[in-house]
Structure formats: C-alpha cells, structure tokens
Scaffold this motif. Structure first.
Motif, PDB file in Angstrom:
ATOM      1  N   GLY A   1       0.714  -1.139  -0.187  1.00 23.88           N
ATOM      2  CA  GLY A   1       0.014   0.480   0.008  1.00 23.88           C
ATOM      3  C   GLY A   1       1.291   1.382  -0.138  1.00 23.88           C
ATOM      4  N   GLU A   2       0.567   2.404   1.246  1.00 27.84           N
ATOM      5  CA  GLU A   2       1.309   3.919   0.954  1.00 27.84           C
ATOM      6  C   GLU A   2       2.101   3.024   2.301  1.00 27.84           C
ATOM      7  N   ILE A   3       2.875   2.226   2.770  1.00 27.90           N
ATOM      8  CA  ILE A   3       4.392   2.330   3.620  1.00 27.90           C
ATOM      9  C   ILE A   3       5.343   1.605   2.407  1.00 27.90           C
ATOM     10  N   ALA A   4       6.565   1.901   3.275  1.00 36.99           N
ATOM     11  CA  ALA A   4       7.482   1.318   2.538  1.00 36.99           C
ATOM     12  C   ALA A   4       8.232   0.320   3.908  1.00 36.99           C
ATOM     13  N   ILE A   5       8.672  -1.175   3.642  1.00 35.67           N
ATOM     14  CA  ILE A   5       9.363  -1.184   5.407  1.00 35.67           C
ATOM     15  C   ILE A   5      10.914  -1.571   4.472  1.00 35.67           C
TER      16      ILE A   5
END
Lengths: 498, 489
Positions: free
Chosen positions: A412-416
């Motif tokens: 989605g809109e997050i990065a890890i």
C-alpha cells in the motif's frame, strides 16, 4: 490489484532447560536467576498474487547471519512454497536472553578470556556442563522460529492493512559530548565540560495494523526508534518493554492478537533521558521502567487514529544484496594503536584486566543504583579498542566491504526496509525524509551480515568516538552510512514509481 | 519555612481599535482579517513573606527590554510591595499578534501605514493592562502550595535541514538527495508546576515546553495559537478560574513540524487544525502527568541579575566579502524592488494555501538583508561589543526557573537542565528582552551551517556567548541549591 492474505503466529522461545542460562548483550555474561518475562518469536506472512514476504521479530539481542541462514534453510525444508529470500528476521535487542550465535562459548566468544572468573563470585562454582551453550540454544530457537514462520504462512487468510501514526516518549540519545570533543555513552551530564547531547530523538511511532475480512484487528507491526533494553543489566530473562507491550496488547485486543516490535534506526538511543538524569521518571534500568514504557506504547496504540483498511494494497517484495565499504583505519592510527596496546598490556595483561573489569562491574551491580555498571573506559575496554584497530587495519584490504541481504517491501502506501546495524537515528531520519512512502518502517538488527555488523555511527558519532562510535563497535562508518541511505532510498522509491 | 502565598490573574490584550491590525513575526506584512482566538496576559505572584516573584506570559511574538522595564515600573508603582526587579514576563511567540516593539527587524524596512495600529499605540494600550494584571495577581494572593509534575507530548521538532554542502535551511526540503540529516534533536518532555489552594484544589500552572506557539504563523487571523487553546482546554478541565502560563523552554531551532515525515502522518501544523491537535496533546500530557507531593511551604529564593554576553562578531574577510556581495546583489536588483518581489512571491504562495512557509529565506531580498546585517555588525561591534539583559532565577521548592531573552537553541537548554541541581528546571526563553533585539542564539552547528536562524542577521550572540549563558545560568541556579558540594570538574 490482488487480494491480500495475512497470517500470524507466535511461539515461546524461552529456553526449556535445567541448565543455567547465560544472558548476552554486555561485555560480560550474566547467568540468569529467574524469568521476568517470556521470550517469544512473533511471525507474520503476507502474500498478494505471486508475491509474498515473511517477517519475524525475536526477543534477542541480535541477529547473526548464520542464524538467519539456518532458519531460512529449515523453512525451505518445511515449506516449499516459501521463497526464503522473502524472509527477514530481526531482534528487539533485549539484553536478557541467551545468545543465538552458535559459535560462541557459554560465557562469550573468547574461550580464554570468557572464563568463570568473569562471573559473579556466587556463580563461579557452576560447572560449564551446567550452562546452556549458545549452540544448544541456537538449535532450539532455529527450529522454533522456522516453525513459527511456516505456521504464519499456513495461517494466511484474506485480510487487510491500515496504517497509523502515534507518538510515545521512549528513546533518547545516550551519548553525552564534552568540550574535549569526545563523547561517552551514559556520560555524566552534570560535568562542567558537558556541551550537549550528540543527537536527537524521535517520539514518532509508526504502526501497521492487520485485519481479518470482517475488519477485526488481528495484529500490529509497531515501529519505534528505541531498542528494548531497559532490563539490560539485570539477571533476569526478559523480553523487556517490547514483550510487555505485546502482552498488554493481547489483553486489549484479544489473546490471538499478535505484535511485531521493530526497531527503527536507534544505534545511539536508549530509554534514558540523560538531560533530566532520572529526576522525573523511573531510571529505566529496572523492571518499573518496563511497565512505564509498555504503558506508554499501549496508550499510543489504543489512541492511534487508524487509516482506511486496504484489502488489496499495492504489493512488492524483494531482497537485494547490499555492499558497503568497511570503516578503514589509517596507517598512523594503526601505529598509534600498536604502541598504545603495548603500553596497556605492559601495565596489565588482557585477561587480568578483564577479570578486574568484571569484578568492578559486579561490585557496582550490588549498589543497585542505575546502570551502567560496567565502565567503557576501563583498562580492559581500552585494550579491546586498540586491538580492534589493529585487526581492522590488518584485514581491511583483504576484506574491504561488508555485504548483507536487505529486504524492501511496498505494501500500500507504506515501505519497509531492513538493515543489519545498530544504525544511528541520523540515517533513519535521512531515509524516512527522502522516502516516497507515506510511512517508512525501517528495521534495524535484521538478517545479519558477512561480518558482525555492530553500530553504524553518524559523522558526529565517528568524530567524537566513545562506545558506539569506535572501530571496535562496528564494521561501517559514516561513508558507508550515507551509501546505505542512498541504496535504501533508491530501492524504496523504485517501488513508488521513481 | 514561611507559608507561601500565590495569586493569579488574567487579562485580554487583544487590541481594541478601529484601526487595522498588522500581525507581527514574518518579514512580510500581514493585516488581520479576523480573530481566531483572543490574546491574553496571564500573571502569577508568589510570596513567602521574605521573598517574592511575579511572572506573566504575553501572547506576543516577542518584546524588548524597554517594554519590560516599563511594565515592571508601572506595576511597582501600582503596588509598592512589589519589587520591580522580581518581575519577569515572557512571550509565547505567537506570530499572530500585533507588534509591541518599534525596533524589530522588519519594522525598519517596512513602511508605516497610518491606518494600521502602530507598535507605539499598541504598547500604550498593553503596558497598563499588563501592569494591572501583575498587580492583580499580587492582590489575589492566598495561602497555597505547589505541585511539580512531569509529562510528555510530541510538540516540537528541529526545523533546520542540513545539506551536504555544509549548509542548513529552515524548513529545507528533506526529500532532496543531498539532505544529510536534521541539525538537532527535540524534547518531548513537558515540565509542569501546579499551584494549589489551601484545600489542595489546582488553581493554575506553568506549562514549560520546548516549542514556540506558532502553528498559525502564516495566517492572517489574530491568534494565541496552541498555547492559548491549551489554556482554554485546561479551564474546561479544572474550572474557569484555572490559569496557565505557557513558557517556552529553549527552542530557537524548533517548531511544531516534523520535517522527517513531511506531513504524511499528521496535520501540517501550518493551519488551525494543528492548533487543536497540539492543544489536545498538551491536555493529555497534563492529565497523564506524574505528580510529586504538594508543598505548602517550599523554599523560595530569587536572584535578579544583569547579564552581559559578547556579541557575535563578523571577521574582516567576511566584512569585505559581504560588501562585495551586497554591491553585486543590489546591482542585479535594488533592495526596494527586491522586497516588492519577495512580498509578491510570498502572497502568491499564500494563495495556494498549502503548508508554509510561504516566503523564501533564500530570496534575493533576504540575501541583501543578510549582507547588510553583517556589514552593520562589523562596523559597530567594537563600539558596542556586548549585549546586556536582565535575568531572573528562582528556586521554588525542588524546581528552578531561569530566564533568557533569546530564541535559544535547544542545545543550550539541554546543557543547562543537565547541569542544574534542581529536580526540574524551567527555562524560559523570550523573557525580559535585552538592550538590543536579541533574536536567535544558535548552537555551534547552527552557526556553522548558517541559514535562517544561524546567521548574524538573526541574532546578537553566537555560540561563544551561548556557552557563557549556559555557565552563568547553571551557576546562578546551583547557587540557590547550594549544599556545599562543588560542581564536578
């Protein structure tokens, strides 16, 4: 977009043994007297279309590459569907658990130095065969972690994610700077020559909740810029405040709620506010601090404003091999270290110095004030520092780089994005600021590396030295730190259309 | 120990005028279009019989020493028991109030408009109200006690981004590939001192936070910002007679915006919604605070002193370079034209209504002002080498309060707090004014990296004076906590 499938699992990794459990994380090993709180591994699996990733947080001080590799190997044996390059494992940095470095001895990595004389007097009579070895514990933990990952994979069900952001006062810079341009971890800030803290702090808490099809919360990734090391000088097995937060969240959201605690870059951070020197809060060296910090995080989670649940988020997972230059020692520094080492050893040989260091530490422990109980400027510590400079100089041309697997995820809109270091806050801020993701979850102490990665200091950390800023403390310096930032940002932003 | 008497008072200082009201705090003029929240003066008086202090906060961006001394003198003339030097006032740094100084930087380069309330007119209005509020607080003294507390709230963040060319920019773009970190840290700690009546009911508080109240700074509405809103929420919490003095702990490099997360997870804190969020966080911090034991006869000690610090000096090579650069800049575009352009560009950005800042501190006009300031400093620094100001230092039970007139970088606040012998140290910036407009006092890094807040134009004193200030403050605090032990070497 594809549907998202999510699975969780949790397993107890507290050693099941009649033997004495050595606690790792200090220069000296502590034999546990009791269990303050259970050690766990929490695993999560996410898949979408043909892509997936699995992650697990371990209640341990570190994540050696050998352990990561052995877990991946075991997972491959257990479950063919899993691409093991899509696994990343990290530690919460509790200093109150046994070692998962299979090569270490029961009392440390050096068989000559790490002898029984380094223990408290009352523990010295315990025979070696009555002590749990890191090899024994690693084998036990490896199986548990592999099983937990596979279980998480097999538990996958349709689900969704929602991101949230909150704040909690948890981490603070622990390096005090003095007017002679040196820094000291937990240095005395009441000194006249104290000229400020080396770095800042971050009260921001990044959260990623998972939900089942009906919108019920099933788990959480909790990303905080502070290691879980309140109990680091005690003689108790403990999952520290990260574990306590996990338990409190289960009371809040149900016993099947799972939480992975990730440490955002925080190599220079710990839970202690050296500016106010414990006058207004617990000292965060004892069990009362665990309660306080876990309550703060519980409050943050329960108060979080959770975004819209996304059941079909954009999804991409990859592992890249990153190579960074090792921090180099100059020829003059090498010569200086050689002369200084000879001088130090002439005054007191290393083993004798180590035992004196341990004796002093154990005497300080008995006073039961706040830590640290050991002295990073002790004669023994100075010997270690000079020896490390010599070793680095002598092998830096033969092995000029450190390599490690970095996992990068878009969901989605997050990065890890992961790294194997105790990475100074400074770099985390650079990466987060330049990331195109709405929220960036950076995970330190992850996957291990071709060398024990250690600290990665900021330019200021490198300049001021002291514990955490020296060659002895890590493989990579600020030159590699900036490269790590660029590599991480490039990989994240590629996933967000750059 | 003597019994403690405590009094509070509050007054509205929103200008009552038919004239237009210019809002003060930016390089460009803003005329108020309405009132978001009224401006207040909140005062508290403490008296142990043997010692006293009276303090007040003003919902203003700043003020100078002459105003401070006028208010002190008038309050003392209203109530002869008050010693004028025992009074200290501070500003909350809202940028959405009128100017109370006629010597402010941007006043010098902006033309006066007769239809706009002048600083002199506002000062004439303000001084009697502020003095009366102090006198009222004194008259309202009743037996009472204090209760210290500590909490936390995510309010301030470093606002200076550093780049790999060795320069910093306030609100600089942190997505740039040459961004190499924030210049400084932040402090989520919130120091609180409650006052209690004889029955133990809370009557007021000092709320000490390392962040100026400037969310609304680029709007055109009169506002007491999040400090004022917090004050109102605390009245709802503790009763309408509850009073709050908002003190800014050293925070010259801080503002409420987290540049690392570039507004993706929170309000941008440039608009009204941010006022609500921050006030809500501070209310929560107060509700969840860890309280000490009430003290009804705390030790009260007070020192008033006049401090002089060396002004930051320009070197001869810098002076020569600045002269050349100024000539070059003015040849490209003269100052008046550059200022018009600067304002035009700013107002065009304002109209877009996104996050601020709307002006550019790298604009041609600003560069002209930077060079002019450096030249002026060089030319006057030998005739006028010091900055002087009044400092108040208080011991009240286990806490210390110490003032300074600067926008003091967080760095120095940390040094002072760490070395202070008090259990809690309330440092109060933008207090009392100085004999020059004091401005920012940058950290060594701020001075080195430059940019707005780190340049000579932005302040009278540099890091050399900053360290002296830290030492003087620590010494004065620790003298009030003297227990025979020397400070560690």
């Amino acid at each position: 977009m594809n549907k998202l499938f999510i699975g969780w699992s949790e397993a107890d990794i507290t050693p099941v043994t009649n033997k004495k459990i050595g606690l790792y994380g200090q220069y000296y090993v502590r034999l546990a007297e009791k269990i303050h709180s259970r050690l766990k591994v929490t695993a999560a699996a996410f898949s979408s279309g043909n892509d997936h990733f699995l992650t697990a947080g371990l209640d341990n001080v570190g994540m050696p590459y050998a352990f990561y590799e052995s877990v991946c190997k075991r997972v491959a044996e257990l479950e063919k569907e899993i691409d093991t390059t899509k696994i990343f494992l990290h530690a919460i940095h509790t200093h109150s658990a046994p070692s998962i470095n299979p090569e270490a001895g029961p009392l440390g990595s050096d068989p000559i130095l790490h002898c029984k004389e380094s223990l408290r007097e009352e523990d010295r009579k315990i025979p070696y065969e009555d002590m749990l070895t890191p090899a024994e514990y690693s084998a036990f933990a490896c199986e548990k972690v592999a099983q937990a990952l596979v279980e998480a994979w097999r538990n996958r069900k349709e689900g969704g994610i929602a991101r949230a952001f909150g704040n909690a006062r948890i981490g603070h810079c622990r390096r005090a700077v003095y007017s002679d341009n040196t820094a000291e971890m937990y240095g005395d800030t009441t000194r006249k020559d104290f000229i400020g803290m080396e770095a800042g702090e971050d009260s921001g808490v990044d959260m990623l909740f998972t939900f089942d099809k009906e919108g019920k919360k099933t788990g959480l990734i909790l990303n905080v810029a502070c290691p879980s090391q309140d109990m680091e000088s005690t003689y108790q097995v403990s999952s520290d405040f990260a574990g306590a937060t996990r338990e409190k969240l289960q009371k809040e959201f149900g016993s099947d709620f799972r939480m992975i605690y990730e440490i955002s870059p925080a190599g220079c951070q710990s839970p202690r506010d050296l500016v106010r020197h414990y006058a207004t809060e617990p000292d965060f060296w004892h069990a009362d601090g665990v309660e306080e910090l876990s309550n703060r995080l519980l409050h943050t989670v329960t108060k979080a404003e959770i975004g819209k649940i996304d059941y079909e988020p954009a999804f991409e997972s990859k592992q890249v091999t990153v190579s960074l230059p090792r921090r180099r020692v100059s020829y003059p520094d090498y010569l200086k270290a050689k002369a200084e080492l000879a001088r130090l050893l002439a005054i007191q040989p290393e083993k004798e110095a180590f035992i004196a260091f341990c004796d002093e530490t154990h005497a300080n422990e008995k006073k039961d004030g706040h830590g640290p109980y050991d002295d990073k400027k002790h004669h023994f510590s100075l010997i270690k520092i000079e020896k490390a400079v010599l070793v680095r100089y002598e092998n830096q041309d033969a092995s000029p780089v450190i390599t490690f697997p970095m996992n990068v995820i878009r969901m989605g809109e997050i990065a890890i994005a992961t790294n194997p270091f105790e990475l100074y806050l400074y770099y985390g801020q650079i990466i987060k600021a330049r990331s195109k993701a709405k929220q960036t979850f950076l995970v330190q102490l992850c996957n291990g590396a071709s060398f024990h990665a250690g600290y990665l200091p900021s330019p200021a950390g490198e300049r001021f030295g002291g514990y955490g800023g020296l060659v002895v403390n890590g493989q990579v310096g600020s030159d590699g730190g900036y490269k790590l930032c660029d590599d991480t940002v490039a990989e994240i932003n590629k996933m967000f259309g750059e | 120990m003597k019994e403690l008497l405590i009094g509070w008072s509050e007054a509205d200082i929103t200008p009552q005028t038919d004239k237009k009201i210019a809002l003060y705090g930016q390089y460009y003029a803003r005329t108020a279009t309405g009132i978001h929240s009224p401006l207040k003066c909140v005062a508290a008086a403490f008296d142990s019989g043997e010692e006293q202090f009276i303090t007040a906060s003003l919902d203003l961006v700043n003020f100078q020493q002459d105003l401070h001394r006028k208010i002190r003198a008038l309050a003392a003339s209203m109530e002869p028991e008050i010693c004028p030097e025992k009074i200290f006032l501070n500003a909350i740094h809202t940028h959405t109030g009128p100017s109370a100084t006629s010597t402010g930087l941007s006043d010098v380069w902006r033309e006066r408009d007769k239809e706009v309330l002048s600083p002199e007119e506002y000062i004439e209005y303000l001084v009697p109200i502020a003095a009366q509020t102090l006198a009222d607080a004194w008259h309202n003294r009743r037996k009472g006690g204090i209760l210290r507390a500590f909490g936390n709230a995510r309010i301030g963040h470093c606002r200076r981004a550093v780049y790999n060319n060795g320069k910093a920019e306030m609100y600089g773009d942190t997505t740039r590939s040459d961004f190499i970190g924030m210049e400084a840290g932040e402090d989520s700690g919130v120091e609180m001192l409650f006052t209690l009546d004889e029955k133990g009911k809370k009557t007021g508080m000092f709320l000490n936070v390392a962040c100026p109240a400037q969310v609304m700074e680029a709007t055109c509405r009169i506002s007491s910002d999040f400090a004022g809103r917090t004050r109102e929420l605390l009245k709802e919490e503790f009763g309408p007679s509850f009073r709050t003095i908002y003190q800014i702990s050293p925070a010259g490099c801080q503002s409420p915006r987290d540049l690392v997360r570039h507004y993706a997870t929170e309000p941008d804190f440039w608009h009204e919604d941010g006022v609500e969020v921050l006030a809500g966080r501070l209310l929560e911090a107060v509700r969840k605070a860890d309280f000490s034991t009430p003290e009804y006869s705390p030790e009260l000690k007070h020192t008033s002193l006049h401090v002089t610090l060396p002004r930051r000096r320009a070197t001869y090579p810098e002076y020569v370079k600045a002269k050349e650069e100024l000539a070059r800049l003015v040849a490209v575009m003269p100052e008046a034209e550059a200022f018009r352009e600067f304002c035009k560009e700013t107002h065009a950005k304002e109209a877009l209504s996104g996050p601020g800042p709307y002006d550019s501190k790298l604009h041609h006009f600003v560069l002209i002002k930077n060079q002019q300031a450096l030249i002026r400093r060089y030319e006057e620094q030998d005739k006028d080498p010091f900055l002087g100001f009044d400092m108040n230092v208080v011991r009240l039970g286990d806490i210390a309060i110490a003032t300074n007139p600067f926008e003091l970088y967080l760095y120095y606040g940390q040094i002072i707090k760490a070395r202070s012998k008090a259990l809690q140290t309330f440092l109060v910036q933008l207090a009392a004014g100085g004999d020059h407009p004091c401005g920012y006092l940058p950290s060594p890094d701020g001075e080195r990296f430059g940019g707005y807040g780190g340049l000579i134009i932005n302040g009278q004193v540099g890091s050399e004076g900053g360290y002296q200030l830290a030492d003087i403050t620590v010494k004065e605090i620790n003298r009030l906590f003297e227990d025979g032990k020397e400070e560690k070497a």
